[in-house]
Write an enzyme that holds these catalytic residues in place. Structure first.
Site, PDB file in Angstrom:
ATOM      1  CD  GLU A   1       4.116   0.520   7.006  1.00 23.52           C
ATOM      2  OE1 GLU A   1       4.956   0.767   7.668  1.00 23.52           O
ATOM      3  OE2 GLU A   1       3.714   1.368   6.037  1.00 23.52           O
TER       4      GLU A   1
ATOM      5  CG  ASP B   1      -0.322   0.117   2.467  1.00 21.25           C
ATOM      6  OD1 ASP B   1       0.634  -0.659   2.601  1.00 21.25           O
ATOM      7  OD2 ASP B   1      -0.739   0.723   3.337  1.00 21.25           O
TER       8      ASP B   1
END
Length: 355
Positions: free
Chosen positions: A128, A73
């Site tokens: 994350e 991400d």
């Protein structure tokens, strides 16, 4: 870019391809699907998936297993897609440094290393960049810890091409005061809770942070007010006040020890823990870590922040941070990575895993 990921591209070109697939936190599925599909086409890998986290592994019976991990991400896009390569060899775009360059290196190694000198586990995970409750690596720790078993782990976060050992722990507390509410025209009838916060700030100003050396790396601590809350209106003596304090602590302390230290510093005040995450020891005395540092060829440093290496440390797996890209460019509109840095990171990891 076609219907799939081309793992035949070099690591820099693969970075650009990954960057051009938007994957803001909680929207990683299209990229995770492509990663899974590309890895399942590689005959020497076993591939598993949990949500938008993909784990691939060799099963060669080597004496040692190394984990290479990275998140898929990015932070929200800031008008910095699609990627662009400039004449100076810089690749610009959201996620170039943090951390699709590292993910590209992982994918290249996964595709190419059919017979590495150590068994390898490649972890690609989601979320994350947002609250820890959504972190895909944390979900794997909870649901499939056996997928993360290993002797040593490398988190390919951007480090400027150096090895950053371990990480700091972090906790936040609210240090609270209370008083008596009153009209400010008759302030003597009240007890001002904001004024009572002055000793809290004085103790913070007087605090001298520790600098702790572990395995030759120095971890500087920090204790800082990051927010102060209090007051009701412009004509009311406040009866509550809270100073939020963030303690970045060396990994020689547990979370409980760090909290006890903060409570000691603010003895006499109400201290409420709001969140906490453990640090991670550098683990550089482990033979695999020592071999890795030697292979990279630059002096290691302490990681001066918290990273997911702490999750591996909690599993008993020594871990370090190492990846291409400048961490100070992460999350900025100007995020970029040098093509040369991506190719250098791949070359060094490849040599370490094949020599």
């Amino acid at each position: 870019m076609g219907s799939g990921l081309d793992l035949g591209l070099d690591a820099a070109a693969l970075t650009a391809a990954l960057v051009d697939i938007p994957s803001v936190s909680r929207e990683e599925k299209p990229l995770a699907d492509l990663v899974e599909s590309a890895l399942r086409a590689i005959p020497h890998l076993r591939v598993d998936r949990d949500g938008d986290a993909v784990v691939a592994r060799t099963e060669l019976g080597r004496a040692e297993r190394v984990i290479l991990a990275g998140h898929l991400d990015t932070v929200p896009i800031a008008d910095n897609l699609p990627s662009r390569l400039d004449d100076g060899g810089l690749l610009w775009g959201c996620g170039t440094s943090d951390m699709k360059a590292g993910v590209a290196v992982q994918l290249k190694l996964a595709a190419d290393l059919a017979a590495p000198n150590r068994d390898l586990t490649y972890v690609f995970y989601d979320a994350e960049e947002i609250a820890a409750e959504f972190n895909g690596l944390g979900r794997l720790v909870a649901h499939h810890p056996e997928w993360l078993a290993g002797d040593f782990a490398v988190l390919l976060e951007p480090t400027g091409g150096r090895v950053d050992g371990g990480c700091q722990g972090t906790l936040r507390v609210r240090v609270q005061t209370s008083g008596r509410r009153a009209h400010s025209a008759r302030s003597w009838l009240g007890d001002n809770a904001i004024h009572k916060a002055a000793p809290i700030l004085a103790r913070l100003a007087a605090y001298r942070p520790r600098r702790v050396e572990i395995d030759g790396l120095v971890y500087p601590e920090g204790l800082n007010a990051v927010m102060i809350e209090g007051g009701h209106a412009g004509n009311v003596i406040p009866d509550t006040c809270a100073v939020t304090v963030n303690y970045r602590f060396s990994p020689d302390q547990s979370e409980a020890q760090a909290l006890a230290r903060v409570e000691e510093i603010f003895d006499g005040f109400e201290v409420v823990l709001t969140d906490s995450a453990p640090g991670a020891l550098p683990g550089l005395s482990h033979p695999a870590a020592a071999a890795f540092v030697a292979a990279i060829g630059t002096p290691p440093a302490a990681k001066e922040s918290w990273t997911d290496v702490a999750r591996f440390s909690a599993l008993g797996v020594p871990a370090v941070n190492y990846g291409p890209g400048d961490p100070t460019l992460a999350h900025t509109r100007e995020e970029n990575v040098a093509v040369a840095a991506v190719l250098d990171a791949e070359r060094k990891l490849r040599a370490w895993l094949t020599t």
